[in-house]
Each structure stands twice: as structure tokens, then as C-alpha cells.
Design an enzyme around this catalytic site. Structure first.
Site, mmCIF file in Angstrom:
data_model
loop_
_atom_site.group_PDB
_atom_site.id
_atom_site.type_symbol
_atom_site.label_atom_id
_atom_site.label_comp_id
_atom_site.label_asym_id
_atom_site.label_seq_id
_atom_site.Cartn_x
_atom_site.Cartn_y
_atom_site.Cartn_z
ATOM 1 N N CYS A 175 51.612 39.894 23.544
ATOM 2 C CA CYS A 175 50.490 39.281 22.818
ATOM 3 C C CYS A 175 50.189 39.971 21.478
ATOM 4 O O CYS A 175 49.785 39.318 20.509
ATOM 5 C CB CYS A 175 49.246 39.263 23.696
ATOM 6 S SG CYS A 175 49.068 40.689 24.770
ATOM 7 N N HIS A 202 43.006 40.138 20.432
ATOM 8 C CA HIS A 202 43.656 41.370 19.987
ATOM 9 C C HIS A 202 43.636 41.393 18.453
ATOM 10 O O HIS A 202 43.919 40.372 17.804
ATOM 11 C CB HIS A 202 45.127 41.407 20.435
ATOM 12 C CG HIS A 202 45.313 41.661 21.900
ATOM 13 N ND1 HIS A 202 44.280 41.899 22.776
ATOM 14 C CD2 HIS A 202 46.460 41.723 22.641
ATOM 15 C CE1 HIS A 202 44.778 42.098 23.985
ATOM 16 N NE2 HIS A 202 46.091 41.989 23.932
HETATM 17 N N1 LIG Z 1 46.524 38.889 29.568
HETATM 18 C C1 LIG Z 1 47.227 38.783 28.456
HETATM 19 O O1 LIG Z 1 46.700 38.882 27.331
HETATM 20 C C2 LIG Z 1 48.695 38.554 28.530
HETATM 21 C C3 LIG Z 1 49.363 38.206 27.362
HETATM 22 C C4 LIG Z 1 50.736 38.001 27.389
HETATM 23 C C5 LIG Z 1 51.394 38.137 28.592
HETATM 24 N N2 LIG Z 1 50.734 38.470 29.725
HETATM 25 C C6 LIG Z 1 51.505 38.590 30.961
HETATM 26 O O2 LIG Z 1 51.152 37.533 31.851
HETATM 27 C C7 LIG Z 1 51.217 38.003 33.195
HETATM 28 C C8 LIG Z 1 49.885 37.740 33.883
HETATM 29 O O3 LIG Z 1 48.848 38.330 33.157
HETATM 30 P P1 LIG Z 1 47.313 37.967 33.407
HETATM 31 O O4 LIG Z 1 46.608 38.697 32.341
HETATM 32 O O5 LIG Z 1 47.101 36.491 33.550
HETATM 33 O O6 LIG Z 1 47.061 38.695 34.836
HETATM 34 P P2 LIG Z 1 45.983 38.379 35.964
HETATM 35 O O7 LIG Z 1 44.717 37.854 35.427
HETATM 36 O O8 LIG Z 1 45.943 39.623 36.788
HETATM 37 O O9 LIG Z 1 46.678 37.215 36.828
HETATM 38 C C9 LIG Z 1 47.833 37.432 37.585
HETATM 39 C C10 LIG Z 1 48.234 36.127 38.272
HETATM 40 O O10 LIG Z 1 49.448 36.359 38.995
HETATM 41 C C11 LIG Z 1 49.260 36.023 40.366
HETATM 42 N N3 LIG Z 1 50.063 36.884 41.209
HETATM 43 C C12 LIG Z 1 50.028 38.232 41.277
HETATM 44 N N4 LIG Z 1 50.927 38.669 42.211
HETATM 45 C C13 LIG Z 1 51.536 37.566 42.699
HETATM 46 C C14 LIG Z 1 52.546 37.341 43.689
HETATM 47 N N5 LIG Z 1 53.113 38.355 44.341
HETATM 48 N N6 LIG Z 1 52.935 36.076 43.935
HETATM 49 C C15 LIG Z 1 52.350 35.051 43.300
HETATM 50 N N7 LIG Z 1 51.388 35.177 42.359
HETATM 51 C C16 LIG Z 1 50.989 36.431 42.069
HETATM 52 C C17 LIG Z 1 47.773 36.209 40.591
HETATM 53 O O11 LIG Z 1 47.389 35.486 41.747
HETATM 54 P P3 LIG Z 1 46.105 35.913 42.642
HETATM 55 O O12 LIG Z 1 44.911 35.329 41.973
HETATM 56 O O13 LIG Z 1 46.412 35.237 43.940
HETATM 57 O O14 LIG Z 1 46.097 37.400 42.720
HETATM 58 C C18 LIG Z 1 47.216 35.642 39.306
HETATM 59 O O15 LIG Z 1 47.242 34.238 39.352
HETATM 60 C C19 LIG Z 1 51.624 39.477 33.118
HETATM 61 O O16 LIG Z 1 53.031 39.553 33.250
HETATM 62 C C20 LIG Z 1 51.215 39.866 31.726
HETATM 63 O O17 LIG Z 1 51.998 40.929 31.226
HETATM 64 C C21 LIG Z 1 49.390 38.662 29.723
#
Ligand SMILES: NC(=O)c1ccc[n+]([C@@H]2O[C@H](COP(=O)([O-])OP(=O)(O)OC[C@H]3O[C@@H](n4cnc5c(N)ncnc54)[C@H](OP(=O)(O)O)[C@@H]3O)[C@@H](O)[C@H]2O)c1
Length: 342
Positions: A128, A250
């Protein structure tokens, strides 16, 4: 298109669902997947409540397009076999970003790599913060040839997902009424959570992710991914990534050097025409980018464009992106739009 959002209950996943709806992506069926913890949860899409299913029960069979944001482990486990069976996977994790056969794409900057024949089945969405930096300098690179970048980031807590936002909110509540004490805090009494290594409320932390040889993984990602997206393997990049108590958005302070001269006026002209950029650069009138201005919108905001005295090849800029939209879900949906438009 039969679409699956993997990680649909997360900070990025929820944005996927709303952006698919906002942009009228041609979804015939939307499958929402997360961990077993949230199976059964309902998320609205086009006026109906869709039920979240556990990924373990469902798999990605029959899915044409998978938008993944459930972390690197899930992507490493799911993506290769799904792509092998014909599913186009746009992955938000860092699992495949630096893989030599996987394109790392910001459509406005290097979208042409998606037009390869055969079309790629695994496409990585960049980090990001890298998106904010490359969106701002990419158009300038085209006219003046970028040679080096020094970047400091100011990254919001939602960059670590929903749990990061909860940790900030909890700490702000705990410290409410103690503003006086914060001028001479009792360090052992400050709230510490599980997401951030230090107190994030009323603080800034010069650590995003773990340290390796003195640099954080986030700083290394920013350097490596900028080089890959811009196809500049020799680009010199030095980054300092800092977590700040902002919920969404960000920000990056960029010191960019080019192979030839580029004036602030010319840079403004180029950026004013660049897709996905909104120039906000009238500081005397209080106009410059801030994260609260970018939260919830698609464009990357760029401003504070200046030139250090006697350095005609160098510019300073300040840019902000919504890390959950352009920094993640929106960029991935734009990738999918380009793949399905051709
Ligand atoms: N946040 C950002 O700004 C951003 C930007 C770019 C990329 N990313 C990437 O996007 C990804 C998610 O980030 P996020 O910020 O959205 O995180 P988050 O809010 O913690 O959400 C994680 C998601 O993944 C699911 N999950 C976790 N473990 C799992 C499993 N074993 N099987 C199936 N689903 C699972 C969670 O489900 P539950 O609700 O059931 O736990 C939730 O839906 C990461 O790889 C991160 O590096 C994030």
C-alpha cells in the site's frame, strides 16, 4: 464473472465488496470466504445479504476471479493450485510480489504487463505504501528518468488490518483523561497491545513489521517493489517506514532525483494530467494532502511540490493514498477490470 473474495470480513476484504458494487464490476455470483471464525456472518452486496463461508469448506473450485486478502499463508496455500485450475488470482499479500513470473501491477503505471499473451493467472497487488510512492513518481519518471528515492512514510493503523484499528481505539480510550500525564508518562504504565511494538495512541513508531539487518521488512518491500513496478532494477531507494495513530490513509514524504532537470511547475503540469492523481498543492491556502482528505476516495493526493535550492534534478513531494482502497482493494479491482475488458 464468478468472483470470490478471500478474506471478505477483513479491512481490505470489506472494501473489495463495496468497490465491486460501486464500480459495477460484472459479477454474476459473489462468494465471500474467510476463516471459520466468521462463517455465517452476513455482508451486504447489491441489496442482498451474502453469507460468509469458511474457506476450508469451500476452496476456489469454479471461481473465475479470486481477489485474495487473507494474508500470505492463505495465498501461498490457495493461489498456485487455483491458478493451475484456471482461476485468475489477484493477490493482496506479499507472497508472490517478487516472484519473477508474477506481474506486480499498478494499472496507471505498468498496466500494459497485463496485456501479455497468455494472460497472467496470478497477479500481485503491490504494498500500500509502494502504491502511494509509485503513483506519485511514476508520471514524473516518464518525463525525467528517476534515479533515486528517499522516502519517509506515515502509515495508518488499518495497514495492519482491523486488529490494528481496534488496538488504537482501545489505547485512546484507556488514555482518555490522562492528557496531562502524557507530558511525563510513567513508561511502564502505558498501554501496549499485541499488534504494535509500542503504544500507538499519541505516539509514532518507526517500525512497520520486523527488522532484518537494520531495515524493516516494510522498508525493504517499498524499495524492491518500486524497482519492479517501474522496471528500474538499479533504482536507489532508502525508506523509513513509520506507524502513526491515523485510522485510514498512508502518507509519504518523497525526495526524488531524476536524470535531468524537472521544475516544480513542470511536475505540477504532469501530475495534473496523470490518471488516478489529484494535485492538491496550494499550501498558502492550506491545500495539501492529509490522510483524512484521502480516506474513502480513489485518487492519490499529491502536493507540497518543492525543489531544494541548487538541485534542479531533485523534487520533494508529499502524497497520501487510502491504503484500503487505492493501496489495496481498488487497485486489485482495477487490475481485474483491465483483464476482463480485453
Ligand atoms: N490493510 C491494508 O492496508 C493492506 C494493504 C495492502 C495489502 N494488505 C494485505 O491484505 C491482507 C489482509 O489484510 P487486512 O488488513 O484486510 O487484514 P484483516 O483485517 O486482519 O483481515 C484478514 C482477513 O483474512 C481472513 N483470514 C485470516 N486467516 C484466514 C484463514 N486461515 N482462512 C481464511 N481466511 C482467513 C480473516 O477472516 P476472519 O474474519 O474469519 O478472521 C479476514 O477476513 C494481508 O495480506 C495484508 O498484507 C493489507
Amino acid at each position: 464473472v464468478r468472483v470470490a473474495v478471500v478474506g471478505a470480513t477483513g479491512a481490505v476484504g470489506r472494501q473489495f465488496v463495496s468497490i465491486l458494487e460501486e464500480r459495477s464490476f460484472p459479477v454474476d455470483e459473489l462468494v465471500l470466504l474467510a476463516s471459520e471464525r466468521s462463517a455465517g456472518m452476513r455482508i451486504p452486496f447489491r441489496g442482498r445479504d451474502l453469507t460468509v463461508q469458511a474457506l476450508s469448506d469451500q476452496g476456489l473450485g469454479g471461481v473465475h476471479l479470486a481477489l485474495l486478502s487473507a494474508g500470505g499463508d492463505v495465498s501461498r496455500r490457495m493461489v498456485p493450485s487455483a491458478a493451475e485450475s484456471g482461476t485468475v488470482c489477484v493477490d493482496n499479500s506479499s507472497a508472490f510480489r517478487m516472484h519473477p513470473d508474477v506481474p506486480l501491477v499498478i494499472p496507471e503505471v505498468n498496466g500494459q504487463v497485463l496485456d501479455a499473451d497468455p494472460r497472467p493467472r496470478i497477479i500481485a497487488n503491490p504494498n500500500c505504501t509502494a502504491i502511494a510512492v509509485v503513483m506519485a513518481v511514476g508520471p514524473l519518471h516518464r518525463v525525467a528518468g528517476l534515479t533515486s528515492l528517499i522516502v519517509s512514510s506515515y502509515q495508518s493503523v488499518s495497514g495492519t488490518g482491523m486488529k490494528g484499528v481496534r488496538e488504537l481505539v482501545e489505547q485512546v480510550e484507556k488514555l482518555h483523561g490522562q492528557e496531562e500525564e502524557l507530558s511525563h508518562p510513567e513508561r511502564g504504565a502505558l498501554p501496549i497491545g499485541e499488534v504494535f511494538p509500542r503504544t500507538i495512541a499519541y505516539n509514532v513508531i518507526p517500525q512497520c513489521d520486523q527488522f532484518v539487518d537494520g531495515w524493516t521488512i516494510e522498508e525493504r518491500k517499498l524499495a524492491a517493489e518500486s524497482r519492479k513496478i517501474l522496471d528500474l532494477p538499479e533504482l536507489r531507494v532508502a525508506a523509513t517506514a513509520v506507524r502513526v495513530p491515523v485510522v485510514v490513509g498512508h502518507s509519504v514524504s518523497i525526495h526524488a532525483t531524476f536524470s535531468g532537470p524537472l521544475s516544480p511547475a513542470d511536475a505540477r503540469r504532469v501530475l495534473a494530467e496523470a490518471p488516478g492523481i489529484r494535485l492538491v498543492d496550494d499550501p498558502e491556502r492550506g491545500e495539501y494532502p492529509t490522510p483524512l482528505d484521502v480516506a474513502g476516495i480513489d485518487d492519490v493526493l499529491v502536493g507540497r511540490i518543492r525543489q531544494p535550492e541548487g538541485e534542479p534534478n531533485t523534487l520533494l513531494l508529499f502524497a497520501c493514498d487510502d491504503n484500503l482502497r487505492k493501496g489495496a482493494a481498488l487497485n486489485a479491482v482495477q487490475i481485474a477490470e483491465r483483464l476482463y475488458a480485453s
